[in-house]
Design a protein around this motif. Structure first.
Motif, PDB file in Angstrom:
ATOM      1  N   ALA A   1      27.898   4.706  10.406  1.00  0.00           N
ATOM      2  CA  ALA A   1      28.371   3.691  11.222  1.00  0.00           C
ATOM      3  C   ALA A   1      28.049   2.346  10.968  1.00  0.00           C
ATOM      4  O   ALA A   1      29.143   1.283  10.635  1.00  0.00           O
ATOM      5  CB  ALA A   1      27.870   4.036  12.634  1.00  0.00           C
ATOM      6  N   LEU A   2      26.829   1.952  10.294  1.00  0.00           N
ATOM      7  CA  LEU A   2      26.464   0.759   9.980  1.00  0.00           C
ATOM      8  C   LEU A   2      27.257   0.252   8.609  1.00  0.00           C
ATOM      9  O   LEU A   2      27.602  -0.510   8.133  1.00  0.00           O
ATOM     10  CB  LEU A   2      24.910   0.555   9.724  1.00  0.00           C
TER      11      LEU A   2
ATOM     12  N   SER B   1      30.644  -0.507   8.982  1.00  0.00           N
ATOM     13  CA  SER B   1      30.750  -1.764   9.745  1.00  0.00           C
ATOM     14  C   SER B   1      30.978  -2.697   8.711  1.00  0.00           C
ATOM     15  O   SER B   1      31.524  -3.853   8.516  1.00  0.00           O
ATOM     16  CB  SER B   1      29.854  -1.947  10.615  1.00  0.00           C
TER      17      SER B   1
ATOM     18  N   SER C   1      28.818  -1.868  21.252  1.00  0.00           N
ATOM     19  CA  SER C   1      28.199  -1.490  20.206  1.00  0.00           C
ATOM     20  C   SER C   1      27.489  -2.448  19.343  1.00  0.00           C
ATOM     21  O   SER C   1      28.077  -3.384  18.934  1.00  0.00           O
ATOM     22  CB  SER C   1      28.965  -0.477  19.463  1.00  0.00           C
TER      23      SER C   1
ATOM     24  N   VAL D   1      27.237  -1.938  16.356  1.00  0.00           N
ATOM     25  CA  VAL D   1      28.109  -1.825  15.122  1.00  0.00           C
ATOM     26  C   VAL D   1      29.102  -2.961  14.926  1.00  0.00           C
ATOM     27  O   VAL D   1      29.337  -3.517  13.926  1.00  0.00           O
ATOM     28  CB  VAL D   1      28.745  -0.445  14.787  1.00  0.00           C
TER      29      VAL D   1
ATOM     30  N   ALA E   1      33.977   4.267  11.641  1.00  0.00           N
ATOM     31  CA  ALA E   1      33.252   2.899  12.011  1.00  0.00           C
ATOM     32  C   ALA E   1      34.219   1.800  11.011  1.00  0.00           C
ATOM     33  O   ALA E   1      34.532   0.695  11.705  1.00  0.00           O
ATOM     34  CB  ALA E   1      32.019   2.768  11.484  1.00  0.00           C
TER      35      ALA E   1
ATOM     36  N   TRP F   1      31.505   7.813  18.509  1.00  0.00           N
ATOM     37  CA  TRP F   1      31.643   6.694  17.617  1.00  0.00           C
ATOM     38  C   TRP F   1      30.704   5.577  17.862  1.00  0.00           C
ATOM     39  O   TRP F   1      30.195   4.812  16.930  1.00  0.00           O
ATOM     40  CB  TRP F   1      33.077   5.967  18.166  1.00  0.00           C
ATOM     41  N   ASN F   2      30.011   5.579  19.067  1.00  0.00           N
ATOM     42  CA  ASN F   2      28.987   4.772  19.369  1.00  0.00           C
ATOM     43  C   ASN F   2      27.540   5.317  19.297  1.00  0.00           C
ATOM     44  O   ASN F   2      27.200   6.103  20.223  1.00  0.00           O
ATOM     45  CB  ASN F   2      29.408   3.801  20.728  1.00  0.00           C
TER      46      ASN F   2
ATOM     47  N   VAL G   1      35.789  -0.981  13.596  1.00  0.00           N
ATOM     48  CA  VAL G   1      35.528  -2.418  13.147  1.00  0.00           C
ATOM     49  C   VAL G   1      36.765  -3.288  12.676  1.00  0.00           C
ATOM     50  O   VAL G   1      37.012  -4.423  13.082  1.00  0.00           O
ATOM     51  CB  VAL G   1      34.332  -2.547  12.378  1.00  0.00           C
TER      52      VAL G   1
ATOM     53  N   CYS H   1      23.311  -7.734  21.097  1.00  0.00           N
ATOM     54  CA  CYS H   1      22.728  -6.289  20.689  1.00  0.00           C
ATOM     55  C   CYS H   1      21.513  -5.928  21.607  1.00  0.00           C
ATOM     56  O   CYS H   1      21.429  -4.843  21.940  1.00  0.00           O
ATOM     57  CB  CYS H   1      22.073  -6.580  19.281  1.00  0.00           C
TER      58      CYS H   1
ATOM     59  N   GLN I   1      31.718   9.639   9.949  1.00  0.00           N
ATOM     60  CA  GLN I   1      31.448   8.175  10.830  1.00  0.00           C
ATOM     61  C   GLN I   1      31.730   6.855   9.872  1.00  0.00           C
ATOM     62  O   GLN I   1      31.974   6.059  10.456  1.00  0.00           O
ATOM     63  CB  GLN I   1      29.898   8.190  11.206  1.00  0.00           C
TER      64      GLN I   1
ATOM     65  N   TRP J   1      23.278   6.663  12.048  1.00  0.00           N
ATOM     66  CA  TRP J   1      23.491   5.265  11.875  1.00  0.00           C
ATOM     67  C   TRP J   1      24.061   4.789  10.523  1.00  0.00           C
ATOM     68  O   TRP J   1      24.367   3.718  10.441  1.00  0.00           O
ATOM     69  CB  TRP J   1      22.391   4.360  12.265  1.00  0.00           C
TER      70      TRP J   1
END
Length: 326
Positions: free
Chosen positions: A291-292, A295, A137, A139, A210, A260-261, A214, A159, A206, A288
């Motif tokens: 998640a980001l 991360s 991912s 992330v 994440a 999750w991804n 991570v 990526c 999320q 996103w």
């Protein structure tokens, strides 16, 4: 040196005793000390430590080392990208097939998202245990970049490989079976909850998922490689990563169709944009954000408290002290 001095600078190599002397004194009688049966020794007493320059050029070793380093770096990059390509293609393909099969068999909502979460976590467990370096991912790749565990250009390559592999997997699956439109990224809006509140809940869930994924990945990986080309290799048990992906996917699927991804949802959106007039990009950025954000938060915590001492952020505030003479 004047002639009035009563000593000589003598350099003598005894072929019988192997004695190399350069002393400001008279030459002693080494034959009497060693005897006639003394073994012969050379000046360099350990021939294994002598440098070997190959063709006789003093620069041959330097060029050979540079060539070896370049070959090792290229090999590490190719192996990491190939492992990422294989892992993402198989994972996305199996995920699409599983989701379609579960939809056809009309399972309940909780049973379906539980099985999907378990399959996602199992696939990541298989590939990260086999290849040791896969991220699966963007992330995780972004976190590995800022955690200084994987070199920056290798993170960019990984990526790009993940995006290309996920899109290729969706198109390969479409050759065998129709990609269900239910796989598009959507929010499961409840009757009692408005759309904006559902987005807030999804982003928070999320974000938490994440952060767990991570942090688990960073804690079980360590940096290996050279000065410029290095990659995070799994050195600990992947069970924490398995559990965190299982929980993260389940939390995200309770409020959306994204796991999750979010990479798979991105690939499906690209597929439907290419094959139909439908444009599923109106609210894609919301999937996103959590998640980001999670991360980056996990990477900050790792660099602040759990990273090695030379990579920890707290060392930037400490002034190194020079060693005091004894």
């Amino acid at each position: 040196m004047n002639e009035s001095d009563h000593f000589v600078l003598d350099t003598h190599l005894d072929p019988r005793c192997g004695i190399y002397d350069s002393y400001p004194s008279e030459r002693p009688d080494y034959y009497d000390q060693c005897g006639p049966s003394a073994p012969l020794r050379g000046i360099l007493r350990n021939p294994l430590n002598r440098p070997n320059f190959g063709n006789g050029s003093p620069h041959a070793v330097g060029h050979e080392n540079i060539g070896d380093r370049k070959c090792h770096a290229a090999d590490a990059i190719i192996r990491a990208c190939t492992a990422e390509l294989i892992s993402v293609i198989i994972t996305v393909f199996i995920s699409l097939h599983t989701e379609s099969a579960l939809t056809e068999h009309h399972l309940s909502f909780l049973q379906r998202i539980a099985l999907l979460s378990l399959i996602d976590a199992s696939l990541v467990l298989v590939f990260i245990s086999a290849f040791k370096t896969v991220h699966m991912s963007p992330v995780i790749s972004l976190a590995q970049l800022f955690a200084m565990t994987t070199s920056w250009f290798l993170c960019i390559l990984l990526c790009l490989t993940e995006v290309i592999a996920s899109i290729a997997a969706v198109f390969l699956y479409s050759l065998l079976k129709t990609v269900p439109s239910t796989s598009l990224a959507t929010v499961n809006q409840d009757v009692k909850t408005d759309w904006l509140r559902a987005i807030y809940i999804l982003v928070i869930l999320q974000f938490c998922g994440a952060t767990m994924v991570v942090m688990s990945n960073l804690m079980i990986t360590s940096r290996q490689g050279g000065k410029h080309v290095y990659v995070g290799v799994m050195t600990g048990s992947p069970l924490c990563l398995f559990a965190s992906i299982l929980i993260s996917s389940f939390l995200s699927l309770t409020k959306s169709t994204v796991r999750w991804n979010p990479l798979q949802s991105l690939a499906i959106s690209v597929f439907f944009t290419y094959t139909s007039e439908h444009t599923p990009w109106s609210s894609h950025a919301f999937f996103w954000m959590g998640a980001l954000g999670g991360s980056m938060f996990a990477c900050f915590l790792y660099r602040l408290f759990f990273a090695p001492e030379d990579k920890r952020l707290t060392n930037c505030c400490c002034t190194p002290t020079s060693p005091q003479p004894v």
